[in-house]
Design a protein around this motif. Structure first.
Motif, PDB file in Angstrom:
ATOM      1  N   VAL A 184       1.336  -2.438  -5.408  1.00  0.00           N
ATOM      2  CA  VAL A 184       2.277  -1.462  -4.869  1.00  0.00           C
ATOM      3  C   VAL A 184       1.512  -0.191  -4.519  1.00  0.00           C
ATOM      4  N   LEU A 185       1.967   0.457  -3.452  1.00  0.00           N
ATOM      5  CA  LEU A 185       1.377   1.720  -3.007  1.00  0.00           C
ATOM      6  C   LEU A 185       2.332   2.843  -3.382  1.00  0.00           C
ATOM      7  N   VAL A 186       1.844   3.795  -4.181  1.00  0.00           N
ATOM      8  CA  VAL A 186       2.643   4.953  -4.588  1.00  0.00           C
ATOM      9  C   VAL A 186       2.258   6.116  -3.690  1.00  0.00           C
ATOM     10  N   TRP A 187       3.260   6.679  -2.990  1.00  0.00           N
ATOM     11  CA  TRP A 187       2.975   7.638  -1.917  1.00  0.00           C
ATOM     12  C   TRP A 187       2.502   8.995  -2.420  1.00  0.00           C
ATOM     13  N   GLY A 188       3.010   9.417  -3.570  1.00  0.00           N
ATOM     14  CA  GLY A 188       2.628  10.718  -4.119  1.00  0.00           C
ATOM     15  C   GLY A 188       2.881  10.742  -5.608  1.00  0.00           C
ATOM     16  N   PRO A 189       2.395  11.771  -6.326  1.00  0.00           N
ATOM     17  CA  PRO A 189       2.597  11.860  -7.770  1.00  0.00           C
ATOM     18  C   PRO A 189       4.074  11.755  -8.135  1.00  0.00           C
ATOM     19  N   MET A 190       4.351  10.957  -9.155  1.00  0.00           N
ATOM     20  CA  MET A 190       5.721  10.676  -9.569  1.00  0.00           C
ATOM     21  C   MET A 190       5.959  11.143 -11.008  1.00  0.00           C
ATOM     22  N   HIS A 191       7.195  10.979 -11.440  1.00  0.00           N
ATOM     23  CA  HIS A 191       7.588  11.270 -12.813  1.00  0.00           C
ATOM     24  C   HIS A 191       6.656  10.528 -13.779  1.00  0.00           C
ATOM     25  N   ALA A 192       6.270  11.181 -14.867  1.00  0.00           N
ATOM     26  CA  ALA A 192       5.269  10.622 -15.785  1.00  0.00           C
ATOM     27  C   ALA A 192       5.682   9.268 -16.340  1.00  0.00           C
ATOM     28  N   ALA A 193       6.963   9.117 -16.688  1.00  0.00           N
ATOM     29  CA  ALA A 193       7.424   7.844 -17.262  1.00  0.00           C
ATOM     30  C   ALA A 193       7.356   6.733 -16.228  1.00  0.00           C
ATOM     31  N   LEU A 194       7.712   7.039 -14.991  1.00  0.00           N
ATOM     32  CA  LEU A 194       7.631   6.036 -13.930  1.00  0.00           C
ATOM     33  C   LEU A 194       6.183   5.647 -13.682  1.00  0.00           C
ATOM     34  N   THR A 195       5.302   6.631 -13.637  1.00  0.00           N
ATOM     35  CA  THR A 195       3.882   6.364 -13.437  1.00  0.00           C
ATOM     36  C   THR A 195       3.333   5.460 -14.530  1.00  0.00           C
ATOM     37  N   GLN A 196       3.690   5.762 -15.773  1.00  0.00           N
ATOM     38  CA  GLN A 196       3.213   4.957 -16.908  1.00  0.00           C
ATOM     39  C   GLN A 196       3.694   3.512 -16.804  1.00  0.00           C
ATOM     40  N   ASN A 197       4.961   3.331 -16.468  1.00  0.00           N
ATOM     41  CA  ASN A 197       5.522   1.981 -16.381  1.00  0.00           C
ATOM     42  C   ASN A 197       4.920   1.192 -15.223  1.00  0.00           C
ATOM     43  N   LEU A 198       4.732   1.860 -14.093  1.00  0.00           N
ATOM     44  CA  LEU A 198       4.122   1.181 -12.952  1.00  0.00           C
ATOM     45  C   LEU A 198       2.689   0.767 -13.258  1.00  0.00           C
ATOM     46  N   ASP A 199       1.926   1.668 -13.858  1.00  0.00           N
ATOM     47  CA  ASP A 199       0.532   1.359 -14.198  1.00  0.00           C
ATOM     48  C   ASP A 199       0.434   0.189 -15.167  1.00  0.00           C
ATOM     49  N   ARG A 200       1.429   0.081 -16.031  1.00  0.00           N
ATOM     50  CA  ARG A 200       1.412  -0.997 -17.023  1.00  0.00           C
ATOM     51  C   ARG A 200       1.718  -2.358 -16.411  1.00  0.00           C
ATOM     52  N   ASP A 201       2.686  -2.392 -15.469  1.00  0.00           N
ATOM     53  CA  ASP A 201       3.219  -3.681 -15.021  1.00  0.00           C
ATOM     54  C   ASP A 201       2.792  -4.095 -13.623  1.00  0.00           C
TER      55      ASP A 201
END
Length: 317
Positions: A8-25
């Motif tokens: 997945v491509l993340v367009w810009g810095p996101m909410h910390a919890a969302l970033t953590q979950n995306l990085d994990r899965d």
């Protein structure tokens, strides 16, 4: 279809919890960290199946063209006017947003702005901080009770605002072209200028985009009149900002409460100089609780899509 390590491509810095979950899965590519997009797209573009963005970042069709296997765009926010939905529809790319979870926060922001302009709260604080209270009295404000709150856009957020305003014993009216809504008893206006004439406070809460570009123009502002206020918690593009500045400088309206602007984060200097205007930096959904709920909903959409192809809150394209 389950693929929890999808690229997945993340367009810009996101909410910390969302970033953590995306990085994990998932296998995450952060667009703002990519120094050479051409080289990155050549190596990774065909792997990317999902994009995570927001109303702030939007998307760029030129880059999306480099993602031939893109299947879904998940947007952090209820508004998606910064995404080219026609482009997504042509390519069969699905889209999700985060409706409902921010209704209360945006409605509270609208009420806060209305209270601030009505009771001169920001001006009063500056008065106290400048030490002026010791040498003079502060000017009077206005009651909300008994006044008419006109709402431009009686969707889910608009109805939440109406409920809050009714609790202040305000009269509620709204603009909708065509027939009135059957599920509300508020006063309906099919003509926007007529609603403006009837309103003491005109709250704008419609989606952005070409259909609402400069919906609030000089004629609407003149109809609003010199004793009434404009409140904008929608998109800056909905209000003709030059016309608004002119109306304020010429006292065609009493003041404004603005959370959004045409060229954010740039705000016209004329607006900053006016005590009759309250300015906030697009904080409509800006609470800890709401942003967490939005982050959770984005992640739920991404997870659901790559688990079984469904979306929790799909946008119909």
């Amino acid at each position: 279809m389950s693929d929890k390590k999808a690229d997945v491509l993340v367009w810009g810095p996101m909410h910390a919890a969302l970033t953590q979950n995306l990085d994990r899965d998932f296998t995450v590519h952060n667009r703002w960290e990519i120094k050479d997009l051409d080289a990155w797209a050549a190596e990774h573009g065909d792997k990317v199946r999902g994009v995570i963005t927001s109303g702030v970042y939007g998307t760029d069709n030129a880059l999306l063209d480099r993602l031939p296997n893109l299947q879904v765009v998940n947007s952090f926010g209820v508004g998606y006017d910064a995404v080219d939905t026609d482009y997504l529809a042509r390519r069969g790319i699905q889209l999700s947003n985060t409706p409902d979870v921010l209704n209360n926060a945006v409605a509270e922001t609208a009420m806060a702005l209305m209270l601030c302009v009505s009771r001169r709260i920001s001006q009063a604080e500056r008065f106290v901080r400048a030490g002026q209270w010791t040498s003079g009295k502060f000017p009077l404000g206005n009651d909300l009770c008994g006044k008419t709150c006109g709402i431009v856009g009686l969707g889910k957020i608009g109805k939440t605002i109406a409920k809050r305003a009714a609790a202040f014993d305000m009269n509620i009216a709204y603009f909708r072209r065509g027939a009135p809504y059957a599920d509300v008893e508020y006063t309906h206006y099919a003509d926007l200028q007529e609603l403006a004439r009837a309103s003491d406070y005109l709250i704008v809460i419609v989606p952005g985009g070409p259909d609402t570009q400069h919906l609030i123009n000089r004629d609407v502002l003149k109809a609003l009149g010199p004793k009434s206020y404009l409140i904008n918690v929608a998109r800056g593009s909905v209000v003709d900002e030059k016309a608004l500045v002119a109306s304020l400088l010429e006292s065609e309206i009493a003041g404004a409460g603005l959370d959004v602007f045409e060229d954010e984060p740039n705000v016209p200097a004329e607006l900053m100089s006016l005590d009759s205007v309250v300015l906030t930096p697009h904080i409509g959904s800006g609470t800890y609780e709401t942003r967490q709920a939005m982050a959770d909903l984005v992640f739920a959409n991404v997870s659901a899509y790559f688990a079984d192809g469904s979306l929790v809150t799909p946008v119909q394209l």
